[in-house]
Write a protein that holds these residues in place. Structure first.
Motif, PDB file in Angstrom:
ATOM      1  N   ASN A  31       0.830  -1.215   0.000  1.00  0.00           N
ATOM      2  CA  ASN A  31       0.000   0.000   0.000  1.00  0.00           C
ATOM      3  C   ASN A  31       0.858   1.256   0.000  1.00  0.00           C
ATOM      4  OD1 ASN A  31      -2.479  -1.274   0.023  1.00  0.00           O
ATOM      5  ND2 ASN A  31      -2.583  -1.373   2.239  1.00  0.00           N
ATOM      6  N   VAL A  32       1.899   1.242   0.841  1.00  0.00           N
ATOM      7  CA  VAL A  32       2.747   2.433   0.968  1.00  0.00           C
ATOM      8  C   VAL A  32       3.492   2.692  -0.346  1.00  0.00           C
ATOM      9  CG1 VAL A  32       4.769   3.396   2.167  1.00  0.00           C
ATOM     10  CG2 VAL A  32       2.982   2.278   3.466  1.00  0.00           C
ATOM     11  N   ALA A  33       4.056   1.634  -0.941  1.00  0.00           N
ATOM     12  CA  ALA A  33       4.820   1.806  -2.185  1.00  0.00           C
ATOM     13  C   ALA A  33       3.919   2.316  -3.302  1.00  0.00           C
ATOM     14  CB  ALA A  33       5.460   0.485  -2.591  1.00  0.00           C
ATOM     15  N   ARG A  34       2.648   1.932  -3.250  1.00  0.00           N
ATOM     16  CA  ARG A  34       1.717   2.372  -4.295  1.00  0.00           C
ATOM     17  C   ARG A  34       1.010   3.662  -3.914  1.00  0.00           C
ATOM     18  NH1 ARG A  34      -2.138  -1.558  -6.124  1.00  0.00           N
ATOM     19  NH2 ARG A  34      -3.087  -0.912  -4.203  1.00  0.00           N
ATOM     20  N   SER A  48      -9.202  -3.719  -8.523  1.00  0.00           N
ATOM     21  CA  SER A  48      -9.473  -4.939  -7.760  1.00  0.00           C
ATOM     22  C   SER A  48      -8.709  -5.002  -6.438  1.00  0.00           C
ATOM     23  CB  SER A  48      -9.153  -6.184  -8.583  1.00  0.00           C
ATOM     24  OG  SER A  48      -7.761  -6.404  -8.603  1.00  0.00           O
ATOM     25  N   LEU A  49      -8.412  -3.864  -5.883  1.00  0.00           N
ATOM     26  CA  LEU A  49      -7.729  -3.899  -4.591  1.00  0.00           C
ATOM     27  C   LEU A  49      -8.536  -3.181  -3.522  1.00  0.00           C
ATOM     28  CD1 LEU A  49      -4.997  -4.715  -3.208  1.00  0.00           C
ATOM     29  CD2 LEU A  49      -4.593  -2.286  -3.217  1.00  0.00           C
ATOM     30  N   ASP A  50      -8.794  -3.871  -2.450  1.00  0.00           N
ATOM     31  CA  ASP A  50      -9.362  -3.162  -1.313  1.00  0.00           C
ATOM     32  C   ASP A  50      -8.309  -3.161  -0.229  1.00  0.00           C
ATOM     33  OD1 ASP A  50     -11.511  -5.904  -1.494  1.00  0.00           O
ATOM     34  OD2 ASP A  50      -9.534  -5.855  -0.616  1.00  0.00           O
ATOM     35  N   THR A  51      -8.723  -2.977   0.990  1.00  0.00           N
ATOM     36  CA  THR A  51      -7.699  -2.847   2.030  1.00  0.00           C
ATOM     37  C   THR A  51      -6.859  -4.121   2.143  1.00  0.00           C
ATOM     38  OG1 THR A  51      -7.398  -2.721   4.386  1.00  0.00           O
ATOM     39  CG2 THR A  51      -9.603  -3.175   3.675  1.00  0.00           C
ATOM     40  N   LEU A  52      -5.570  -3.939   2.054  1.00  0.00           N
ATOM     41  CA  LEU A  52      -4.642  -5.068   2.065  1.00  0.00           C
ATOM     42  C   LEU A  52      -4.148  -5.377   3.467  1.00  0.00           C
ATOM     43  CD1 LEU A  52      -1.928  -4.692  -0.683  1.00  0.00           C
ATOM     44  CD2 LEU A  52      -3.232  -6.707  -0.150  1.00  0.00           C
ATOM     45  N   ALA A  53      -3.822  -4.332   4.193  1.00  0.00           N
ATOM     46  CA  ALA A  53      -3.145  -4.536   5.469  1.00  0.00           C
ATOM     47  C   ALA A  53      -4.126  -4.888   6.583  1.00  0.00           C
ATOM     48  CB  ALA A  53      -2.368  -3.290   5.828  1.00  0.00           C
ATOM     49  N   GLY A  54      -3.589  -5.452   7.634  1.00  0.00           N
ATOM     50  CA  GLY A  54      -4.373  -5.655   8.834  1.00  0.00           C
ATOM     51  C   GLY A  54      -5.087  -6.988   8.894  1.00  0.00           C
ATOM     52  N   PHE A  63       0.420  -7.849  -7.036  1.00  0.00           N
ATOM     53  CA  PHE A  63      -0.045  -6.504  -7.366  1.00  0.00           C
ATOM     54  C   PHE A  63       0.896  -5.880  -8.376  1.00  0.00           C
ATOM     55  CE2 PHE A  63      -1.625  -7.708  -3.310  1.00  0.00           C
ATOM     56  CZ  PHE A  63      -2.968  -7.424  -3.447  1.00  0.00           C
ATOM     57  N   VAL A  64       0.314  -5.386  -9.436  1.00  0.00           N
ATOM     58  CA  VAL A  64       1.129  -4.794 -10.492  1.00  0.00           C
ATOM     59  C   VAL A  64       1.269  -3.298 -10.206  1.00  0.00           C
ATOM     60  CG1 VAL A  64       1.308  -4.405 -12.973  1.00  0.00           C
ATOM     61  CG2 VAL A  64       0.294  -6.522 -12.117  1.00  0.00           C
ATOM     62  N   VAL A  65       2.501  -2.833 -10.125  1.00  0.00           N
ATOM     63  CA  VAL A  65       2.766  -1.423  -9.810  1.00  0.00           C
ATOM     64  C   VAL A  65       3.345  -0.758 -11.056  1.00  0.00           C
ATOM     65  CG1 VAL A  65       4.021   0.124  -8.250  1.00  0.00           C
ATOM     66  CG2 VAL A  65       3.246  -2.091  -7.427  1.00  0.00           C
ATOM     67  N   ASP A  66       2.589   0.196 -11.601  1.00  0.00           N
ATOM     68  CA  ASP A  66       3.030   0.871 -12.833  1.00  0.00           C
ATOM     69  C   ASP A  66       3.716   2.204 -12.557  1.00  0.00           C
ATOM     70  OD1 ASP A  66       2.118  -0.983 -14.730  1.00  0.00           O
ATOM     71  OD2 ASP A  66       0.058  -0.326 -14.368  1.00  0.00           O
ATOM     72  N   PHE A  67       3.534   2.704 -11.328  1.00  0.00           N
ATOM     73  CA  PHE A  67       4.076   4.036 -11.026  1.00  0.00           C
ATOM     74  C   PHE A  67       5.146   3.967  -9.946  1.00  0.00           C
ATOM     75  CE2 PHE A  67       0.204   5.018 -13.171  1.00  0.00           C
ATOM     76  CZ  PHE A  67       0.447   6.226 -13.812  1.00  0.00           C
ATOM     77  N   ARG A  68       6.178   4.826 -10.068  1.00  0.00           N
ATOM     78  CA  ARG A  68       7.165   4.970  -9.011  1.00  0.00           C
ATOM     79  C   ARG A  68       7.052   6.400  -8.497  1.00  0.00           C
ATOM     80  NH1 ARG A  68      11.647   7.221  -7.584  1.00  0.00           N
ATOM     81  NH2 ARG A  68      13.258   6.073  -6.461  1.00  0.00           N
ATOM     82  N   LEU A  69       6.533   6.557  -7.300  1.00  0.00           N
ATOM     83  CA  LEU A  69       6.327   7.868  -6.675  1.00  0.00           C
ATOM     84  C   LEU A  69       5.644   8.840  -7.645  1.00  0.00           C
ATOM     85  CD1 LEU A  69       9.816   8.111  -4.897  1.00  0.00           C
ATOM     86  CD2 LEU A  69       7.657   7.382  -3.888  1.00  0.00           C
ATOM     87  N   ASN A 191       8.103   4.186   7.017  1.00  0.00           N
ATOM     88  CA  ASN A 191       6.672   4.197   6.699  1.00  0.00           C
ATOM     89  C   ASN A 191       6.323   5.215   5.610  1.00  0.00           C
ATOM     90  OD1 ASN A 191       4.165   3.129   6.993  1.00  0.00           O
ATOM     91  ND2 ASN A 191       3.658   4.168   8.905  1.00  0.00           N
ATOM     92  N   SER A 192       7.309   5.621   4.814  1.00  0.00           N
ATOM     93  CA  SER A 192       7.033   6.570   3.731  1.00  0.00           C
ATOM     94  C   SER A 192       7.239   5.863   2.389  1.00  0.00           C
ATOM     95  CB  SER A 192       7.986   7.762   3.827  1.00  0.00           C
ATOM     96  OG  SER A 192       9.293   7.353   3.471  1.00  0.00           O
ATOM     97  N   PRO A 193       6.539   6.330   1.329  1.00  0.00           N
ATOM     98  CA  PRO A 193       6.728   5.720   0.012  1.00  0.00           C
ATOM     99  C   PRO A 193       8.198   5.801  -0.428  1.00  0.00           C
ATOM    100  CG  PRO A 193       4.864   7.227  -0.019  1.00  0.00           C
ATOM    101  CD  PRO A 193       5.508   7.386   1.317  1.00  0.00           C
ATOM    102  N   GLU A 194       8.873   6.896  -0.054  1.00  0.00           N
ATOM    103  CA  GLU A 194      10.279   7.060  -0.462  1.00  0.00           C
ATOM    104  C   GLU A 194      11.145   5.948   0.111  1.00  0.00           C
ATOM    105  OE1 GLU A 194       8.379   9.506   0.664  1.00  0.00           O
ATOM    106  OE2 GLU A 194       8.208  10.737  -1.134  1.00  0.00           O
ATOM    107  N   SER A 195      10.934   5.625   1.398  1.00  0.00           N
ATOM    108  CA  SER A 195      11.796   4.581   1.984  1.00  0.00           C
ATOM    109  C   SER A 195      11.406   3.202   1.448  1.00  0.00           C
ATOM    110  CB  SER A 195      11.812   4.639   3.511  1.00  0.00           C
ATOM    111  OG  SER A 195      10.634   4.138   4.046  1.00  0.00           O
ATOM    112  N   ALA A 196      10.127   3.024   1.096  1.00  0.00           N
ATOM    113  CA  ALA A 196       9.722   1.743   0.485  1.00  0.00           C
ATOM    114  C   ALA A 196      10.441   1.591  -0.856  1.00  0.00           C
ATOM    115  CB  ALA A 196       8.214   1.716   0.292  1.00  0.00           C
ATOM    116  N   TRP A 197      10.533   2.694  -1.599  1.00  0.00           N
ATOM    117  CA  TRP A 197      11.185   2.615  -2.913  1.00  0.00           C
ATOM    118  C   TRP A 197      12.699   2.462  -2.818  1.00  0.00           C
ATOM    119  CZ3 TRP A 197       9.558   1.283  -7.543  1.00  0.00           C
ATOM    120  CH2 TRP A 197       8.180   1.219  -7.728  1.00  0.00           C
TER     121      TRP A 197
END
Ligand SMILES: Nc1nc2c(ncn2[C@@H]2O[C@H](COP(=O)(O)OP(=O)(O)O)[C@@H](O)[C@H]2O)c(=O)[nH]1
Ligand SMILES: [Mg+2]
Length: 280
Positions: A31-34, A48-54, A63-69, A191-197
């Protein structure tokens, strides 16, 4: 009707497999990376994605990720979310088998593997596993594609634990040292998208190897561990409490409000009782 399968091949993108114990933050990381916040649906929502975590999902999902930040990538990244290892519901061998079956069904042998992210909850007080637990070690090209990702630093109280000291301690464990020696990396998430990337970029920088190498290694690992593995009582109890503590943690603010309200009510009732007694 034959079950429909999605074949991920060498044109589909770079596969990165997320492993780690239940609650270590694998789904949350996706979720964070996306940049997808389940609580804020105004943010970009992947199909087709709802809440993933928890929740502990027993199935392997990708999960296909097409975007980077926010910037479109030339080639997609495919993040493979796996059920938690060291779980109270299934043995590690069962989890690896599920992963193996999923890879067999969904991916061709020439699909491009970027590597593995191994998650560790820094706030959980757990120790890192022994290195032999991970597949990927018999092949140098695979061994260098492991990143240990430590998570939940915002839950580690910085007044009682110096984060830098704790990070150095984790890096000096046998597990992390072995990962580094093999050419892998350690990444402390904030916990930031930057550190995930940061973790993802490390693997993307290495290019890909054929997924077949990983599949073979996984199979060897499972053959070598052919003896049935039972979930010990201690692991069962620990799993039980880690689930409860995760749930409790998210409810903590609410529990605090109830506690304060409860104390105030008790105090008020006691005072009233005393006043009534004095008067009578
Ligand atoms: N505060 C905080 N919560 C996190 C972090 N990573 C994961 N979580 C939460 O921890 C819980 C378990 O995470 P999840 O991603 O479901 O773990 P998984 O079992 O490894 O997929 C979820 O409620 C997440 O929102 C983090 O870095 N900080
Ligand atoms: Mg999950």
């Amino acid at each position: 009707m034959a079950p429909q399968s999605i074949a991920l091949d060498n044109n589909s993108g770079t596969l990165i497999i997320l492993l780690g114990h239940t609650g270590a933050g694998k789904s949350h990381f996706i979720n964070v990376a996306r940049r997808w916040d389940p609580k804020n649906s105004r943010l970009k929502r992947a199909p087709s994605l709802d809440t993933l975590a928890g929740e502990e999902n027993p199935a392997v999902r990708h999960f296909v990720v097409d975007f980077r930040l926010g910037v479109r990538r030339d080639s997609p990244l495919i993040l493979v979310d796996t059920p938690g290892l060291d779980s109270c519901r299934a043995s590690d061998q069962d989890i690896l088998k599920r992963l193996d079956r999923w890879l067999e069904r969904q991916c061709t042998g020439d699909a491009g593997l970027g590597g593995i992210l191994y998650f560790h909850d820094a706030s959980g007080g757990r120790s890192l596993p022994h290195m032999s637990m991970l597949p990927l070690l018999s092949e140098r090209r695979l061994a260098q594609r492991i990143v240990v990702v430590t998570s939940k630093w915002d839950r580690v109280d910085s007044r009682s634990t110096d984060h830098e000291v704790e990070q150095r301690r984790l890096e000096s464990t046998t597990f992390c040292k072995a990962v580094r020696q093999h050419g892998g990396d350690i990444c402390h998430l904030d916990n930031s998208p930057e550190s995930a990337w940061e973790a993802l970029d490390f693997l993307l920088g290495l290019g890909t190897v054929p997924l077949k190498l990983f599949k073979d290694d996984l199979k060897n690992k499972m053959v070598r561990r052919a003896k049935p593995e039972f979930i010990g009582f201690r692991r069962w109890v620990r799993g039980l409490f880690s689930g409860v503590s995760n749930q409790l943690y998210s409810k903590l603010p609410l529990i605090e409000v109830y506690f304060v309200a409860f104390r105030l009510t008790i105090r008020r009732s006691l005072r009233r009782l005393l006043v009534v007694r004095k008067v009578s």
